[in-house]
Design a protein around this motif. Structure first.
Motif, PDB file in Angstrom:
ATOM      1  N   PHE A   1       0.835  -1.200   0.000  1.00 15.55           N
ATOM      2  CA  PHE A   1       0.000   0.000   0.000  1.00 15.55           C
ATOM      3  C   PHE A   1       0.873   1.254   0.000  1.00 15.55           C
ATOM      4  O   PHE A   1       0.651   2.185  -0.786  1.00 15.55           O
ATOM      5  CB  PHE A   1      -0.920   0.022   1.221  1.00 15.55           C
ATOM      6  CG  PHE A   1      -1.669   1.315   1.359  1.00 15.55           C
ATOM      7  CD1 PHE A   1      -2.864   1.507   0.692  1.00 15.55           C
ATOM      8  CD2 PHE A   1      -1.156   2.369   2.112  1.00 15.55           C
ATOM      9  CE1 PHE A   1      -3.543   2.710   0.770  1.00 15.55           C
ATOM     10  CE2 PHE A   1      -1.825   3.571   2.197  1.00 15.55           C
ATOM     11  CZ  PHE A   1      -3.024   3.745   1.533  1.00 15.55           C
ATOM     12  N   ALA A   2       1.856   1.286   0.897  1.00 18.14           N
ATOM     13  CA  ALA A   2       2.723   2.464   0.990  1.00 18.14           C
ATOM     14  C   ALA A   2       3.492   2.684  -0.300  1.00 18.14           C
ATOM     15  O   ALA A   2       3.615   3.816  -0.785  1.00 18.14           O
ATOM     16  CB  ALA A   2       3.684   2.305   2.173  1.00 18.14           C
ATOM     17  N   GLY A   3       4.021   1.595  -0.886  1.00 19.76           N
ATOM     18  CA  GLY A   3       4.775   1.727  -2.119  1.00 19.76           C
ATOM     19  C   GLY A   3       3.945   2.280  -3.252  1.00 19.76           C
ATOM     20  O   GLY A   3       4.358   3.195  -3.976  1.00 19.76           O
ATOM     21  N   LEU A   4       2.736   1.746  -3.434  1.00 17.53           N
ATOM     22  CA  LEU A   4       1.873   2.199  -4.524  1.00 17.53           C
ATOM     23  C   LEU A   4       1.394   3.629  -4.306  1.00 17.53           C
ATOM     24  O   LEU A   4       1.356   4.434  -5.249  1.00 17.53           O
ATOM     25  CB  LEU A   4       0.677   1.261  -4.668  1.00 17.53           C
ATOM     26  CG  LEU A   4       1.004  -0.133  -5.231  1.00 17.53           C
ATOM     27  CD1 LEU A   4      -0.183  -1.070  -5.084  1.00 17.53           C
ATOM     28  CD2 LEU A   4       1.431  -0.045  -6.691  1.00 17.53           C
ATOM     29  N   LEU A   5       1.018   3.963  -3.065  1.00 18.45           N
ATOM     30  CA  LEU A   5       0.511   5.306  -2.806  1.00 18.45           C
ATOM     31  C   LEU A   5       1.607   6.351  -3.006  1.00 18.45           C
ATOM     32  O   LEU A   5       1.368   7.415  -3.595  1.00 18.45           O
ATOM     33  CB  LEU A   5      -0.047   5.398  -1.388  1.00 18.45           C
ATOM     34  CG  LEU A   5      -0.751   6.714  -1.043  1.00 18.45           C
ATOM     35  CD1 LEU A   5      -1.991   6.905  -1.909  1.00 18.45           C
ATOM     36  CD2 LEU A   5      -1.130   6.764   0.436  1.00 18.45           C
ATOM     37  N   ARG A   6       2.811   6.058  -2.548  1.00 17.20           N
ATOM     38  CA  ARG A   6       3.885   7.041  -2.671  1.00 17.20           C
ATOM     39  C   ARG A   6       4.355   7.205  -4.111  1.00 17.20           C
ATOM     40  O   ARG A   6       4.759   8.293  -4.516  1.00 17.20           O
ATOM     41  CB  ARG A   6       5.053   6.634  -1.766  1.00 17.20           C
ATOM     42  CG  ARG A   6       4.757   6.836  -0.288  1.00 17.20           C
ATOM     43  CD  ARG A   6       5.958   6.554   0.587  1.00 17.20           C
ATOM     44  NE  ARG A   6       5.683   6.892   1.979  1.00 17.20           N
ATOM     45  CZ  ARG A   6       5.834   6.060   2.997  1.00 17.20           C
ATOM     46  NH1 ARG A   6       6.246   4.816   2.775  1.00 17.20           N
ATOM     47  NH2 ARG A   6       5.581   6.456   4.227  1.00 17.20           N
ATOM     48  N   VAL A   7       4.322   6.142  -4.888  1.00 15.44           N
ATOM     49  CA  VAL A   7       4.827   6.221  -6.262  1.00 15.44           C
ATOM     50  C   VAL A   7       3.766   6.759  -7.219  1.00 15.44           C
ATOM     51  O   VAL A   7       4.053   7.595  -8.074  1.00 15.44           O
ATOM     52  CB  VAL A   7       5.335   4.841  -6.724  1.00 15.44           C
ATOM     53  CG1 VAL A   7       5.683   4.863  -8.216  1.00 15.44           C
ATOM     54  CG2 VAL A   7       6.557   4.440  -5.911  1.00 15.44           C
ATOM     55  N   PHE A   8       2.518   6.294  -7.076  1.00 10.46           N
ATOM     56  CA  PHE A   8       1.471   6.678  -8.024  1.00 10.46           C
ATOM     57  C   PHE A   8       0.512   7.731  -7.471  1.00 10.46           C
ATOM     58  O   PHE A   8      -0.292   8.274  -8.226  1.00 10.46           O
ATOM     59  CB  PHE A   8       0.659   5.444  -8.435  1.00 10.46           C
ATOM     60  CG  PHE A   8       1.444   4.436  -9.219  1.00 10.46           C
ATOM     61  CD1 PHE A   8       1.855   4.693 -10.521  1.00 10.46           C
ATOM     62  CD2 PHE A   8       1.789   3.223  -8.652  1.00 10.46           C
ATOM     63  CE1 PHE A   8       2.577   3.764 -11.242  1.00 10.46           C
ATOM     64  CE2 PHE A   8       2.510   2.277  -9.361  1.00 10.46           C
ATOM     65  CZ  PHE A   8       2.912   2.546 -10.665  1.00 10.46           C
ATOM     66  N   GLY A   9       0.560   7.976  -6.166  1.00 13.55           N
ATOM     67  CA  GLY A   9      -0.392   8.897  -5.568  1.00 13.55           C
ATOM     68  C   GLY A   9      -1.750   8.284  -5.343  1.00 13.55           C
ATOM     69  O   GLY A   9      -2.699   8.969  -4.948  1.00 13.55           O
ATOM     70  N   ALA A  10      -1.902   6.997  -5.601  1.00 13.35           N
ATOM     71  CA  ALA A  10      -3.172   6.281  -5.427  1.00 13.35           C
ATOM     72  C   ALA A  10      -2.853   4.804  -5.233  1.00 13.35           C
ATOM     73  O   ALA A  10      -1.766   4.330  -5.582  1.00 13.35           O
ATOM     74  CB  ALA A  10      -4.092   6.485  -6.627  1.00 13.35           C
ATOM     75  N   TYR A  11      -3.825   4.086  -4.667  1.00 16.25           N
ATOM     76  CA  TYR A  11      -3.657   2.651  -4.432  1.00 16.25           C
ATOM     77  C   TYR A  11      -4.437   1.885  -5.486  1.00 16.25           C
ATOM     78  O   TYR A  11      -5.664   1.981  -5.561  1.00 16.25           O
ATOM     79  CB  TYR A  11      -4.148   2.290  -3.029  1.00 16.25           C
ATOM     80  CG  TYR A  11      -4.034   0.830  -2.684  1.00 16.25           C
ATOM     81  CD1 TYR A  11      -2.796   0.212  -2.544  1.00 16.25           C
ATOM     82  CD2 TYR A  11      -5.180   0.065  -2.460  1.00 16.25           C
ATOM     83  CE1 TYR A  11      -2.699  -1.127  -2.198  1.00 16.25           C
ATOM     84  CE2 TYR A  11      -5.092  -1.270  -2.102  1.00 16.25           C
ATOM     85  CZ  TYR A  11      -3.851  -1.862  -1.974  1.00 16.25           C
ATOM     86  OH  TYR A  11      -3.759  -3.191  -1.628  1.00 16.25           O
ATOM     87  N   ASP A  12      -3.731   1.132  -6.310  1.00 16.29           N
ATOM     88  CA  ASP A  12      -4.330   0.349  -7.388  1.00 16.29           C
ATOM     89  C   ASP A  12      -4.497  -1.092  -6.901  1.00 16.29           C
ATOM     90  O   ASP A  12      -3.525  -1.857  -6.845  1.00 16.29           O
ATOM     91  CB  ASP A  12      -3.428   0.405  -8.623  1.00 16.29           C
ATOM     92  CG  ASP A  12      -4.040  -0.273  -9.839  1.00 16.29           C
ATOM     93  OD1 ASP A  12      -4.891  -1.160  -9.666  1.00 16.29           O
ATOM     94  OD2 ASP A  12      -3.652   0.075 -10.966  1.00 16.29           O
ATOM     95  N   GLY A  13      -5.737  -1.456  -6.547  1.00 17.35           N
ATOM     96  CA  GLY A  13      -5.982  -2.803  -6.034  1.00 17.35           C
ATOM     97  C   GLY A  13      -5.698  -3.884  -7.046  1.00 17.35           C
ATOM     98  O   GLY A  13      -5.214  -4.969  -6.691  1.00 17.35           O
ATOM     99  N   ASP A  14      -5.987  -3.640  -8.333  1.00 16.58           N
ATOM    100  CA  ASP A  14      -5.705  -4.633  -9.370  1.00 16.58           C
ATOM    101  C   ASP A  14      -4.218  -4.953  -9.418  1.00 16.58           C
ATOM    102  O   ASP A  14      -3.816  -6.116  -9.545  1.00 16.58           O
ATOM    103  CB  ASP A  14      -6.160  -4.129 -10.745  1.00 16.58           C
ATOM    104  CG  ASP A  14      -7.675  -4.077 -10.868  1.00 16.58           C
ATOM    105  OD1 ASP A  14      -8.364  -4.712 -10.052  1.00 16.58           O
ATOM    106  OD2 ASP A  14      -8.168  -3.389 -11.786  1.00 16.58           O
ATOM    107  N   LEU A  15      -3.400  -3.899  -9.316  1.00 18.84           N
ATOM    108  CA  LEU A  15      -1.952  -4.105  -9.361  1.00 18.84           C
ATOM    109  C   LEU A  15      -1.478  -4.838  -8.107  1.00 18.84           C
ATOM    110  O   LEU A  15      -0.649  -5.756  -8.183  1.00 18.84           O
ATOM    111  CB  LEU A  15      -1.254  -2.744  -9.487  1.00 18.84           C
ATOM    112  CG  LEU A  15       0.141  -2.716 -10.104  1.00 18.84           C
ATOM    113  CD1 LEU A  15       0.204  -3.473 -11.424  1.00 18.84           C
ATOM    114  CD2 LEU A  15       0.607  -1.273 -10.290  1.00 18.84           C
ATOM    115  N   ALA A  16      -2.013  -4.454  -6.954  1.00 15.25           N
ATOM    116  CA  ALA A  16      -1.627  -5.119  -5.710  1.00 15.25           C
ATOM    117  C   ALA A  16      -1.965  -6.605  -5.748  1.00 15.25           C
ATOM    118  O   ALA A  16      -1.172  -7.451  -5.318  1.00 15.25           O
ATOM    119  CB  ALA A  16      -2.323  -4.445  -4.518  1.00 15.25           C
ATOM    120  N   LEU A  17      -3.144  -6.950  -6.285  1.00 13.45           N
ATOM    121  CA  LEU A  17      -3.525  -8.360  -6.380  1.00 13.45           C
ATOM    122  C   LEU A  17      -2.633  -9.110  -7.358  1.00 13.45           C
ATOM    123  O   LEU A  17      -2.278 -10.275  -7.131  1.00 13.45           O
ATOM    124  CB  LEU A  17      -4.992  -8.470  -6.801  1.00 13.45           C
ATOM    125  CG  LEU A  17      -6.015  -8.022  -5.757  1.00 13.45           C
ATOM    126  CD1 LEU A  17      -7.416  -8.003  -6.351  1.00 13.45           C
ATOM    127  CD2 LEU A  17      -5.979  -8.928  -4.523  1.00 13.45           C
TER     128      LEU A  17
END
Length: 529
Positions: A283-299
């Protein structure tokens, strides 16, 4: 089973009940429930973070690593670290850690008389040492371009030069607790200079055993190995991005992910190969890099993009415990992770505050307050919002006397008068507090005592809660029968009407006996603004 350290007993029991219910809803049966309760137990000690001021100061090993980083400009990273870390004097080979020379080097700092060429590093110029600034202080990062070199250094620094398997989905490794004999030598030189006992072996051994060895931060290092490959071995083609761009983004996500682990280890005392930790760090990695949390990418990172099907090679299979979870437990765990990711995504999408500076750090702290089952539960948003916005708390202690009652009521009145949102409930809380503390003084303290009555007020989102704590004999007023208000006043038994009034005025009233004290709590929802 326990919940995160610091949770009150009553709350912990509620959380445990929720966790069990969530596991059952996701197909857990019999011993699988206990198996997953143990695996998913939250080990983050949030009490350790009390009073911390961020960013934290650098850890002690950063002084030495600053010198290493400066030297790499002339020597290169591998040559500079080879001078300090004896592991780089040995090859990666089966059984090397059991040799006498290796043991003497790593356990006693005795460099071999004739050092070998060390591990085979194919691209030494592709290894970069960075001292990365974070809220947990600067962190040494070894960024490694060649995948084979990354695997080699993982084996060197985390597997005692043994050729352990390294899964393709693994792109980073936090090395912790590594003895740095260069720092030990520096400590010895400073000790001998300070004491004037240069060359006194007996004095040095005494200093080493009695003062240095118990203080591990003075000689053990912590740093991160990062590969430049695609994050979680997910190819650029599967997410529709150009190869070069995805490799750049992968390094950024990986760096922020691992620095989050580093942060939780330093601040909350825990960093595990566990899926709760991985969900938080992703979560932290995606939010800091993209400014949003992409659930599809996390899954996709976990191999759950086709849930309930699982893609072999997904990162989830690297975090199944030691010894590994049973097959039925793994199936339930996949369901929990899938729901947790979707719940977090929905929560983040509707939370404008997550776009503010420092939001990722606040969200990480909130996520460490819950368990994986809570994240997967249907009421996750409310629980996470409560963790993200911890209640304001006010506390006052008064003597168990009539004067103490007056002080308590005046204090509550002043507090509630400060916030217009409390206006509609001020009178109700005043009556309820008056009834409760009067009962404590009259019955618990025999008409009056200098023993304290503690009043704690919690301001939660949409809710106000008061807890009254006293040291009287155990007494649960909620166990008394409700008074028959239809009876004539002269016919009613003495007592009981006060708590009846409190229950009528409040939405929730509860009692518990804890640590030799009575705790009576009452709460009321605040009207919408």
């Amino acid at each position: 089973m326990s919940s995160p350290p610091g949770r009150p007993e009553a709350v912990a029991n509620d959380v445990l009940a929720l966790r069990r219910a969530t596991l059952l809803e996701n197909g857990a049966e019999g011993t699988v429930v206990d198996e997953l309760l143990a695996y998913n137990e939250n080990r983050f000690d949030r009490a350790q973070a009390a009073g911390l001021v961020l960013p934290l100061e650098d850890e002690p090993h950063l002084a030495a690593w600053t010198g290493y980083a400066e030297e790499t400009a002339s020597l290169g990273v591998v040559a500079s670290l080879r001078k300090r870390f004896v592991q780089l004097l040995f090859p990666v080979a089966e059984g090397v850690s059991k040799t006498e020379a290796y043991r003497a080097a790593t356990r006693k700092g005795q460099r071999p008389a004739a050092p070998g060429p060390g591990p085979d590093i194919r691209d030494p110029e592709g290894i970069e040492l960075v001292l990365h600034p974070t809220v947990a202080g600067r962190i040494p990062l070894l960024v490694i371009r060649d995948r084979t070199d990354f695997v080699t250094l993982v084996r060197v620094f985390s597997a005692r030069n043994e050729p352990i398997p390294v899964p393709d989905s693994m792109g980073a490794c936090i090395v912790t607790g590594l003895n740095n004999w260069d720092r030990v030598a520096r400590y010895r030189a400073e000790f001998e200079e300070r004491s004037g006992l240069r060359g006194d072996e007996a004095a040095w051994l005494e200093e080493f055993r009695q003062r240095l060895v118990p203080q591990r931060p003075l000689y053990q290092d912590r740093f991160i190995l990062l590969s430049r490959g695609p994050y979680s071995a997910v190819p650029a083609s599967t997410i529709g991005r150009p190869e070069a761009e995805w490799l750049r983004l992968s390094l950024d996500i990986r760096r922020e992910h691992e620095c989050t682990h580093y942060f939780t280890c330093r601040v909350f005392g825990s960093m595990r190969n566990n899926l709760l930790d991985e969900v938080i760090a992703d979560f932290a990695g995606l939010l800091r890099v993209f400014g949003a949390y992409d659930g599809d990418l996390a899954l996709r990172f976990f191999g759950l993009e086709g849930h309930p099907r699982f893609r072999e090679g997904g990162r989830l299979e690297s975090y199944l415990g030691d010894p590994p979870l049973s097959a039925p437990a793994v199936g339930v765990l996949r369901s929990l992770v899938f729901k947790a990711v979707r719940n977090i995504e929905n929560f983040a999408d509707g939370h404008e505050a997550l776009q503010e500076p420092g939001a990722a750090g606040r969200m990480v702290a909130a996520l460490t307050a819950v368990t994986l089952e809570e994240l997967a539960a249907s009421d996750m948003a409310g629980r996470l919002d409560a963790a993200l916005n911890p209640p304001e708390k006010y506390r006052v202690s008064v003597p168990g006397t009539d004067a103490g009652i007056r002080r308590a009521l005046v204090g509550l009145e002043r507090l509630l008068a400060r916030e217009p949102a409390f206006e509609a409930v001020r009178a109700d809380f005043g009556v309820a507090l008056d009834e409760i503390v009067s009962n404590v003084v009259k019955y618990g303290y025999g008409g009056g005592s200098e023993s304290p009555i503690i009043i704690e007020v919690f301001v939660r989102p949409g809710r106000l809660e008061v807890e009254v704590i006293d040291e009287g004999e155990p007494f649960n007023p909620l166990e008394r029968d409700a008074p028959d208000t239809a009876q004539a006043l002269d016919d009613r038994p003495i007592g009981g009407l006060g708590i009846h009034i409190v229950k009528e005025l409040m939405d929730d009233v509860s009692y518990r006996r804890q640590d030799g004290r009575n705790h009576l709590s009452f709460a009321k929802r605040l009207p919408p603004r």
